[in-house]
Design a protein around this motif. Structure first.
Motif, PDB file in Angstrom:
ATOM      1  N   PHE A   1     -38.521   3.845  11.685  1.00  0.00           N
ATOM      2  CA  PHE A   1     -38.348   4.041  10.247  1.00  0.00           C
ATOM      3  C   PHE A   1     -38.841   2.847   9.427  1.00  0.00           C
ATOM      4  N   THR A   2     -39.363   1.835  10.091  1.00  0.00           N
ATOM      5  CA  THR A   2     -39.795   0.608   9.419  1.00  0.00           C
ATOM      6  C   THR A   2     -40.917   0.885   8.420  1.00  0.00           C
ATOM      7  N   ARG A   3     -40.832   0.229   7.268  1.00  0.00           N
ATOM      8  CA  ARG A   3     -41.849   0.322   6.238  1.00  0.00           C
ATOM      9  C   ARG A   3     -42.295  -1.068   5.819  1.00  0.00           C
ATOM     10  N   PRO A   4     -43.595  -1.290   5.591  1.00  0.00           N
ATOM     11  CA  PRO A   4     -44.676  -0.331   5.823  1.00  0.00           C
ATOM     12  C   PRO A   4     -44.853  -0.037   7.312  1.00  0.00           C
ATOM     13  N   ALA A   5     -45.481   1.085   7.617  1.00  0.00           N
ATOM     14  CA  ALA A   5     -45.576   1.541   8.996  1.00  0.00           C
ATOM     15  C   ALA A   5     -46.354   0.570   9.882  1.00  0.00           C
ATOM     16  N   HIS A   6     -47.242  -0.236   9.288  1.00  0.00           N
ATOM     17  CA  HIS A   6     -48.069  -1.166  10.066  1.00  0.00           C
ATOM     18  C   HIS A   6     -47.398  -2.518  10.235  1.00  0.00           C
ATOM     19  N   LEU A   7     -46.138  -2.650   9.848  1.00  0.00           N
ATOM     20  CA  LEU A   7     -45.504  -3.964   9.825  1.00  0.00           C
ATOM     21  C   LEU A   7     -45.502  -4.639  11.189  1.00  0.00           C
ATOM     22  N   ASP A   8     -45.258  -3.893  12.253  1.00  0.00           N
ATOM     23  CA  ASP A   8     -45.211  -4.499  13.586  1.00  0.00           C
ATOM     24  C   ASP A   8     -46.539  -5.165  13.931  1.00  0.00           C
ATOM     25  N   ASP A   9     -47.644  -4.462  13.682  1.00  0.00           N
ATOM     26  CA  ASP A   9     -48.959  -5.043  13.963  1.00  0.00           C
ATOM     27  C   ASP A   9     -49.233  -6.254  13.068  1.00  0.00           C
ATOM     28  N   THR A  10     -48.842  -6.154  11.819  1.00  0.00           N
ATOM     29  CA  THR A  10     -49.066  -7.274  10.892  1.00  0.00           C
ATOM     30  C   THR A  10     -48.309  -8.512  11.344  1.00  0.00           C
ATOM     31  N   LEU A  11     -47.059  -8.346  11.750  1.00  0.00           N
ATOM     32  CA  LEU A  11     -46.272  -9.487  12.213  1.00  0.00           C
ATOM     33  C   LEU A  11     -46.844 -10.069  13.503  1.00  0.00           C
ATOM     34  N   ALA A  12     -47.381  -9.204  14.363  1.00  0.00           N
ATOM     35  CA  ALA A  12     -48.008  -9.699  15.589  1.00  0.00           C
ATOM     36  C   ALA A  12     -49.217 -10.577  15.242  1.00  0.00           C
ATOM     37  N   GLU A  13     -50.021 -10.133  14.278  1.00  0.00           N
ATOM     38  CA  GLU A  13     -51.182 -10.916  13.851  1.00  0.00           C
ATOM     39  C   GLU A  13     -50.764 -12.242  13.223  1.00  0.00           C
ATOM     40  N   MET A  14     -49.559 -12.290  12.665  1.00  0.00           N
ATOM     41  CA  MET A  14     -49.049 -13.509  12.053  1.00  0.00           C
ATOM     42  C   MET A  14     -48.364 -14.430  13.067  1.00  0.00           C
TER      43      MET A  14
END
Length: 262
Positions: free
Chosen positions: A89-102
């Motif tokens: 249910f996390t928003r935005p839906a791409h948050l996991d990938d974004t945090l990984a890139e960070m």
């Protein structure tokens, strides 16, 4: 370690799983929380990560980097590490990938297990001398904290969260001739009951304490109107997951956390 993006188990109605997620958020609400542009930021000093993490429940208007920077200020002031919870249910839906890139790392792969119906619960088979007793929330926080070896600060934060919870908790101890074998509690919201903090004393493990106590709590909650149950357990806690599977629970969805620390 890169974990797969969490998804919902199609065995369960998606609306039920969404209600379970909301109920879990309500049951874990600490007094120390605030909103940051659609993210529910919790910063309790207790042990449970659910009460000291970011729950990204809305898209918001700011960039992920901007919101993350604002949240890091909150955690720095609280003396806690920044932790972000990732669910289907996390928003935005791409948050996991974004945090990984960070550069944020994944920890604590967890399963939300669901029991769709409490109608067919078996009766509890109590061994001679065993009994379950309702106890207060403050004594419960102290009891489970002592069994876990938690420091006093975490026990006090746990008690504070329970006593100020927006949904009611009911706590129990399982005893044998006065000796505490296990403890656990449940939170009930509408027709949903969540099992929390089920813990067996190390010297009592392997005797069926947790399964009997869970059955007792589920039956007690059913008498108060509960019709569906849920719980949260780490994926690699195989002993606990085996117990819950035998009780009829199945994985509803997964979640994990991201943090700068491992």
């Amino acid at each position: 370690m890169q974990l797969p993006v969490p998804d919902l188990n199609p065995r369960f109605d998606s609306q039920l799983l969404s209600r379970v997620e909301d109920a879990g958020l309500n049951a874990s609400a600490p007094p120390q929380q605030r909103w940051v542009d659609g993210w529910l930021v919790r910063f309790s000093a207790g042990k449970a990560k659910r009460a000291r993490c970011i729950n990204a429940v809305a898209d918001g208007r700011l960039s992920v980097a901007t919101r993350l920077a604002q949240c890091e200020e909150v955690y720095a002031q609280a003396g806690l590490p920044l932790v972000v919870r990732i669910t289907p249910f996390t928003r935005p839906a791409h948050l996991d990938d974004t945090l990984a890139e960070m550069g944020l790392h994944t920890i604590d792969d967890t399963r939300v297990m669901v029991l769709d119906s409490l109608d067919a619960l078996p009766a509890v088979d109590w061994p001679a001398g065993w009994s379950a007793h309702n106890i207060g929330l403050d004594p419960f926080a102290q009891r489970v904290g002592a069994l876990r070896g938690s420091p006093l600060s975490q026990r006090q934060a746990h008690a504070e969260r329970l006593l100020h919870s927006p949904v009611p908790f009911t706590a129990f101890e399982l005893r044998e001739q006065g000796e505490v074998l296990a403890c656990g509690q449940y939170a009930i919201e509408s027709d949903l009951v969540g099992l929390y903090d089920v813990f067996t004393a190390p010297e009592a493990r392997g005797r069926g304490c947790a399964s009997r106590l869970c059955l007792h709590m589920l039956a007690h909650a059913r008498s108060r109107g509960a019709r569906h149950a849920y719980l949260q357990v780490e994926h690699d806690n195989h002993a606990a997951r085996a117990i819950y599977h035998r009780l009829g629970f199945a994985d509803g969805y997964a979640y994990h956390y991201r943090t700068r620390r491992i």
